[in-house]
Design a protein around this motif. Structure first.
Motif, PDB file in Angstrom:
ATOM      1  N   ILE A 138      37.525  38.316  40.358  1.00 28.10           N
ATOM      2  CA  ILE A 138      37.748  36.967  39.837  1.00 28.10           C
ATOM      3  C   ILE A 138      36.441  36.547  39.151  1.00 28.10           C
ATOM      4  N   THR A 139      36.538  35.656  38.171  1.00 30.65           N
ATOM      5  CA  THR A 139      35.334  35.238  37.455  1.00 30.65           C
ATOM      6  C   THR A 139      35.004  33.795  37.801  1.00 30.65           C
ATOM      7  N   VAL A 140      33.770  33.560  38.199  1.00 30.14           N
ATOM      8  CA  VAL A 140      33.335  32.176  38.390  1.00 30.14           C
ATOM      9  C   VAL A 140      32.770  31.697  37.054  1.00 30.14           C
ATOM     10  N   ASN A 141      33.304  30.608  36.528  1.00 28.18           N
ATOM     11  CA  ASN A 141      32.836  30.071  35.253  1.00 28.18           C
ATOM     12  C   ASN A 141      31.642  29.150  35.463  1.00 28.18           C
ATOM     13  N   VAL A 154      37.362  28.926  38.485  1.00 35.07           N
ATOM     14  CA  VAL A 154      37.521  30.388  38.488  1.00 35.07           C
ATOM     15  C   VAL A 154      38.582  30.850  37.511  1.00 35.07           C
ATOM     16  N   GLY A 155      38.345  32.045  36.973  1.00 38.03           N
ATOM     17  CA  GLY A 155      39.299  32.673  36.065  1.00 38.03           C
ATOM     18  C   GLY A 155      39.958  33.870  36.733  1.00 38.03           C
ATOM     19  N   PHE A 156      41.262  34.010  36.504  1.00 38.82           N
ATOM     20  CA  PHE A 156      42.025  35.148  37.017  1.00 38.82           C
ATOM     21  C   PHE A 156      42.585  35.893  35.808  1.00 38.82           C
ATOM     22  N   ALA A 157      41.974  37.031  35.500  1.00 36.40           N
ATOM     23  CA  ALA A 157      42.330  37.746  34.269  1.00 36.40           C
ATOM     24  C   ALA A 157      43.838  37.975  34.158  1.00 36.40           C
ATOM     25  N   GLY A 158      44.373  37.666  32.989  1.00 31.96           N
ATOM     26  CA  GLY A 158      45.775  37.946  32.721  1.00 31.96           C
ATOM     27  C   GLY A 158      46.745  36.922  33.280  1.00 31.96           C
ATOM     28  N   VAL A 159      46.218  35.876  33.914  1.00 33.04           N
ATOM     29  CA  VAL A 159      47.091  34.864  34.519  1.00 33.04           C
ATOM     30  C   VAL A 159      47.104  33.615  33.640  1.00 33.04           C
ATOM     31  N   ASP A 160      48.286  33.053  33.404  1.00 38.55           N
ATOM     32  CA  ASP A 160      48.378  31.790  32.684  1.00 38.55           C
ATOM     33  C   ASP A 160      48.184  30.664  33.708  1.00 38.55           C
ATOM     34  N   ALA A 161      47.056  29.971  33.596  1.00 38.82           N
ATOM     35  CA  ALA A 161      46.695  28.966  34.602  1.00 38.82           C
ATOM     36  C   ALA A 161      47.738  27.851  34.712  1.00 38.82           C
ATOM     37  N   SER A 202      43.089  31.095  31.553  1.00 41.75           N
ATOM     38  CA  SER A 202      43.406  31.704  32.844  1.00 41.75           C
ATOM     39  C   SER A 202      42.514  31.139  33.950  1.00 41.75           C
ATOM     40  N   SER A 203      41.880  29.999  33.663  1.00 40.08           N
ATOM     41  CA  SER A 203      40.925  29.420  34.616  1.00 40.08           C
ATOM     42  C   SER A 203      41.454  28.135  35.239  1.00 40.08           C
ATOM     43  N   VAL A 204      41.134  27.960  36.504  1.00 42.12           N
ATOM     44  CA  VAL A 204      41.505  26.725  37.194  1.00 42.12           C
ATOM     45  C   VAL A 204      40.287  26.140  37.897  1.00 42.12           C
ATOM     46  N   ARG A 205      40.362  24.827  38.082  1.00 37.76           N
ATOM     47  CA  ARG A 205      39.322  24.119  38.823  1.00 37.76           C
ATOM     48  C   ARG A 205      39.846  23.834  40.229  1.00 37.76           C
ATOM     49  N   ILE A 206      39.047  24.187  41.225  1.00 38.99           N
ATOM     50  CA  ILE A 206      39.411  23.947  42.620  1.00 38.99           C
ATOM     51  C   ILE A 206      38.351  23.030  43.215  1.00 38.99           C
ATOM     52  N   GLY A 207      38.780  21.910  43.758  1.00 38.18           N
ATOM     53  CA  GLY A 207      37.826  20.956  44.318  1.00 38.18           C
ATOM     54  C   GLY A 207      37.823  20.983  45.840  1.00 38.18           C
ATOM     55  N   PHE A 208      36.646  20.744  46.413  1.00 35.41           N
ATOM     56  CA  PHE A 208      36.497  20.658  47.865  1.00 35.41           C
ATOM     57  C   PHE A 208      35.906  19.294  48.169  1.00 35.41           C
ATOM     58  N   GLY A 209      36.495  18.590  49.119  1.00 33.57           N
ATOM     59  CA  GLY A 209      36.007  17.245  49.390  1.00 33.57           C
ATOM     60  C   GLY A 209      35.866  16.961  50.867  1.00 33.57           C
ATOM     61  N   ALA A 220      45.072  27.806  51.057  1.00 26.55           N
ATOM     62  CA  ALA A 220      45.124  27.657  49.601  1.00 26.55           C
ATOM     63  C   ALA A 220      44.816  28.989  48.916  1.00 26.55           C
ATOM     64  N   ALA A 221      43.814  29.710  49.424  1.00 22.20           N
ATOM     65  CA  ALA A 221      43.457  31.004  48.822  1.00 22.20           C
ATOM     66  C   ALA A 221      44.641  31.963  48.913  1.00 22.20           C
ATOM     67  N   ASP A 222      45.344  31.935  50.036  1.00 26.48           N
ATOM     68  CA  ASP A 222      46.493  32.837  50.195  1.00 26.48           C
ATOM     69  C   ASP A 222      47.667  32.428  49.303  1.00 26.48           C
ATOM     70  N   MET A 223      47.865  31.113  49.146  1.00 14.40           N
ATOM     71  CA  MET A 223      48.926  30.645  48.248  1.00 14.40           C
ATOM     72  C   MET A 223      48.637  31.053  46.804  1.00 14.40           C
ATOM     73  N   ILE A 224      47.384  30.891  46.405  1.00 11.57           N
ATOM     74  CA  ILE A 224      46.993  31.274  45.038  1.00 11.57           C
ATOM     75  C   ILE A 224      47.193  32.775  44.858  1.00 11.57           C
ATOM     76  N   THR A 225      46.763  33.538  45.866  1.00 11.72           N
ATOM     77  CA  THR A 225      46.899  34.996  45.809  1.00 11.72           C
ATOM     78  C   THR A 225      48.360  35.402  45.619  1.00 11.72           C
ATOM     79  N   GLU A 226      49.219  34.807  46.436  1.00  9.81           N
ATOM     80  CA  GLU A 226      50.634  35.180  46.381  1.00  9.81           C
ATOM     81  C   GLU A 226      51.223  34.858  44.999  1.00  9.81           C
ATOM     82  N   ALA A 227      50.875  33.690  44.485  1.00 13.26           N
ATOM     83  CA  ALA A 227      51.390  33.297  43.173  1.00 13.26           C
ATOM     84  C   ALA A 227      50.888  34.255  42.091  1.00 13.26           C
ATOM     85  N   ILE A 228      49.630  34.680  42.200  1.00 14.55           N
ATOM     86  CA  ILE A 228      49.072  35.582  41.177  1.00 14.55           C
ATOM     87  C   ILE A 228      49.680  36.976  41.292  1.00 14.55           C
TER      88      ILE A 228
END
Ligand SMILES: *Cc1c(COP(=O)(O)O)cnc(C)c1O
Length: 241
Positions: A138-141, A154-161, A202-209, A220-228
């Motif tokens: 994964i790429t951190v922008n 983060v960017g996920f190559a080949g994924v439409d964000a 292919s990049s999304v912003r993930i916020g932590f608060g 959330a990481a597992d949900m993103i993984t499954e979707a990708i």
């Protein structure tokens, strides 16, 4: 901007402030993403004007504030005239509950800043590690170090964000900024970093608060993984349409 809203990058404000002061230019910084998240010092940074948005630091929506330097004096024209409230800059009756809330939110943020910053950095690390373990590359922008603790882009190559977000309605992640989320243009911030349209798209912003927990980060990481994984194997809801 003191901190960029899409990638969380902290600008070198002390350097910018010194240049502005040296040229006799006033420096206004939009600190909506910085206030309550990182140390800000209007004197050390030679900031003349600094604006804060209350709801970005857990105050209610509808209140913000502008710091105006007295020495050397930043002279402003009134936003509108009338009863002369707020030193004549912005006439009108002040919303006392909102004003008190902003002060209280600022005081809480100040008290928690260091400890909360460390907590958010470790949540972000956990997210990156879990995504890498699950997905590989994964790429951190943008820089990870020059960044507010609560931001990850983060960017996920080949994924439409956009498609990824559509598949994860329970997850509040975003592409670009909320201000431009209606547009389908790739983020100009990511393009300015040198990303091409495909990488930006292919990049999304993930916020932590303050209310984000470690369990939520893992989920959330597992949900993103499954979707990708679905997305890459061509089984996504969007691809099936
Ligand atoms: C949110 C935000 C704004 C807008 O502030 P609102 O009070 O939500 O209108 C402006 N600048 C930055 C950097 C922001 O993050």
């Amino acid at each position: 901007m003191a901190v960029n809203n899409e990638i969380g990058i902290i600008q070198p404000l002390a350097d910018i402030g010194a240049i502005c002061r040296g040229k006799g230019v006033l420096l206004h910084t939009d600190a909506a993403q910085a206030a309550g998240k990182i140390d800000m010092d209007v004197n050390a940074m030679a900031i003349d004007l600094l604006s804060i948005s209350g709801h970005k630091m857990y105050a209610p929506k509808g209140i913000g504030t502008l710091y105006v330097r007295r020495r050397p004096r930043a002279r402003l024209l009134a936003a509108f005239s009338g009863g002369g409230q707020e030193r004549g800059f912005r006439s009108g009756t002040l919303p006392v509950p909102l004003t008190v809330a902003l002060g209280e939110a600022a005081s809480i943020a100040q008290g928690e800043l260091a400890r909360e910053g460390q907590r958010l950095v470790s949540l972000r690390e956990a997210m990156i590690t879990r995504l890498r373990d699950n997905l590989g590359e994964i790429t951190v922008n943008g820089s990870l170090n020059q960044r507010v603790p609560g931001n990850l882009n983060v960017g996920f190559a080949g994924v439409d964000a956009e498609a990824l977000m559509a598949e994860l309605p329970e997850l509040a992640i975003s592409t670009g900024s909320a201000c431009t989320s209606a547009s389908v243009e790739p983020s100009y911030v990511l393009k300015a970093l040198g990303l091409d349209d495909a990488a930006a798209g292919s990049s999304v912003r993930i916020g932590f608060g303050r209310f984000t927990t470690r369990a939520e980060v893992d989920a959330a990481a597992d949900m993103i993984t499954e979707a990708i994984v679905n997305h890459r194997s061509g089984n996504s809801a969007r691809a099936a349409e």
